[in-house]
Design an enzyme around this catalytic site. Structure first.
Site, short mmCIF file in Angstrom:
data_model
loop_
_atom_site.label_atom_id
_atom_site.label_comp_id
_atom_site.label_asym_id
_atom_site.label_seq_id
_atom_site.Cartn_x
_atom_site.Cartn_y
_atom_site.Cartn_z
CG PHE A 160 -1.98 1.08 1.12
CD1 PHE A 160 -2.94 1.08 0.12
CD2 PHE A 160 -2.00 2.12 2.04
CE1 PHE A 160 -3.89 2.09 0.02
CE2 PHE A 160 -2.95 3.13 1.96
CZ PHE A 160 -3.90 3.11 0.95
CE1 TYR A 161 6.54 4.96 1.01
CE2 TYR A 161 7.61 3.07 -0.01
CZ TYR A 161 7.62 4.41 0.32
OH TYR A 161 8.68 5.20 -0.01
CB ALA A 162 4.53 0.53 -3.65
CB THR A 164 0.23 6.01 -0.94
OG1 THR A 164 1.52 5.68 -0.38
CG2 THR A 164 -0.86 5.26 -0.21
CE LYS A 165 6.52 8.48 -2.01
NZ LYS A 165 6.53 9.80 -1.30
#
Length: 341
Positions: A160-162, A164-165
């Site tokens: 999910f981090y990736a 959002t980026k």
């Protein structure tokens, strides 16, 4: 036609200025004669004291103006843009960490998505000469063709981090198109060095080894990363500040959008290092052989990264200079001095 080049700026807004990369960038800009507005919320994601120490070093310069607050605070970025009229904006603040995004995804929505929206709105109202926003190699996700280059499809994020980026890249592109905001996204590849992040492998491994504890090695060590030393990364960012996206590509490797003054640029060493070799460099620097817990791959992680850094060189002439053995030794020396280890 080459892209336009900026004359030296006087004011830069750096978000995440108490973070690892933001601290080093702010210090470099101050040394080059810039006035730096540094925004940070001093998030407790990791040791706040370390962040406060970084800011304290920066405040030794009268040209550094610290601002404590969250990106997503309504009106804060708009106020900073209006008051300081920054020539360049370097957006580094974000909720980082692949594994934390599995446990606390809302943190990433608020900081990465809402915070970036507030930044783009402020840039629309008070346009700087250049907006530069940090992305990550994690956007390449499940791609297996290497090295990763900026013209690849990036639709298979593994965390999910990736995600959002990648979303911030799309958001920034739309603003660049709609409002003609010159924008560069940089994709970072496993940055390390002095004053680094305690949640990163180098920091964790060094701390554990000096304490006589075992280190956790995922995927049984069958991993590699394009480890990028902090000084090489900062040189790339500073070069890109001057490389404002124009209306024509600089080479056939350019990722320049056909509909906006927008591009994405890898900043990496272009030299993937096996994880076990990286651990060996730490063992050599410390003088201790690590005890290793060999574990399976973690959710959201990828087995390898490798940056094609050709576009960065086309735009800036910058290429990586610090090898892993030297960079790791520099970090260990800093760690021992900082923690009196």
């Amino acid at each position: 036609m080459l892209d336009q080049k900026l004359t030296p700026h006087r004011t830069a807004l750096v978000t995440g200025s108490a973070g690892f990369i933001g601290y080093h960038l702010s210090a470099r800009l101050l040394a080059e004669g810039w006035r730096v507005i540094g925004l940070d919320c001093l998030s407790p994601y990791y040791d706040v004291t370390l962040k406060e120490r970084r800011h304290a070093v920066l405040q030794e310069s009268a040209e550094f103006i610290p601002v404590i607050g969250k990106l997503e605070d309504p009106g804060l970025l708009m106020q900073l843009f209006a008051e300081h009229q920054p020539d360049a904006v370097v957006h580094l603040a974000a909720q980082a960490g692949v594994r934390h995004s599995i446990d606390a995804p809302r943190d990433y929505v608020e900081s990465n998505l809402v915070g970036t929206f507030e930044l783009l709105e402020a840039g629309r109202a008070h346009p700087p000469a250049h907006m530069l926003l940090a992305s990550t190699s994690s956007v390449y996700g499940a791609n297996t063709e290497m090295p990763f280059n900026e013209r690849m499809q990036v639709e298979t994020q593994m965390s999910f981090y990736a995600a959002t980026k990648k979303a911030t890249e799309s958001m920034a592109h739309s603003y660049a198109h709609l409002y003609q905001l010159p924008t560069t996204m940089f994709r970072f590849f496993t940055v390390y060095g002095p004053w680094g992040r305690p949640d990163m492998a180098l920091f964790k491994f060094t701390r554990a080894m000096l304490a006589g504890e075992a280190i956790d090695v995922y995927n049984h060590g069958r991993m590699s990363r394009d480890f990028t030393y902090i000084d090489d990364l900062i040189a790339g960012i500073c070069g890109l500040i001057e490389a404002v996206p124009g209306d024509a590509p600089v080479s056939d490797r350019d990722s320049l959008s056909p509909v906006a003054p927008f591009r994405s640029v890898n900043i990496g060493a272009n030299a993937p290092t096996p994880l076990m070799d990286y651990i060996s460099a730490i063992e050599t620097a410390i003088g201790i052989e690590a005890r290793k817990n060999m574990l399976d791959m973690q959710a959201g992680d990828v087995p390898a990264t490798w940056a094609d850094a050709g576009l960065l060189q086309d735009l800036t002439g910058v290429s990586a200079k610090v090898d892993v053995v030297t960079g790791v030794r520099n970090f260990v020396d800093w760690y021992r001095d900082y923690y009196k280890a």
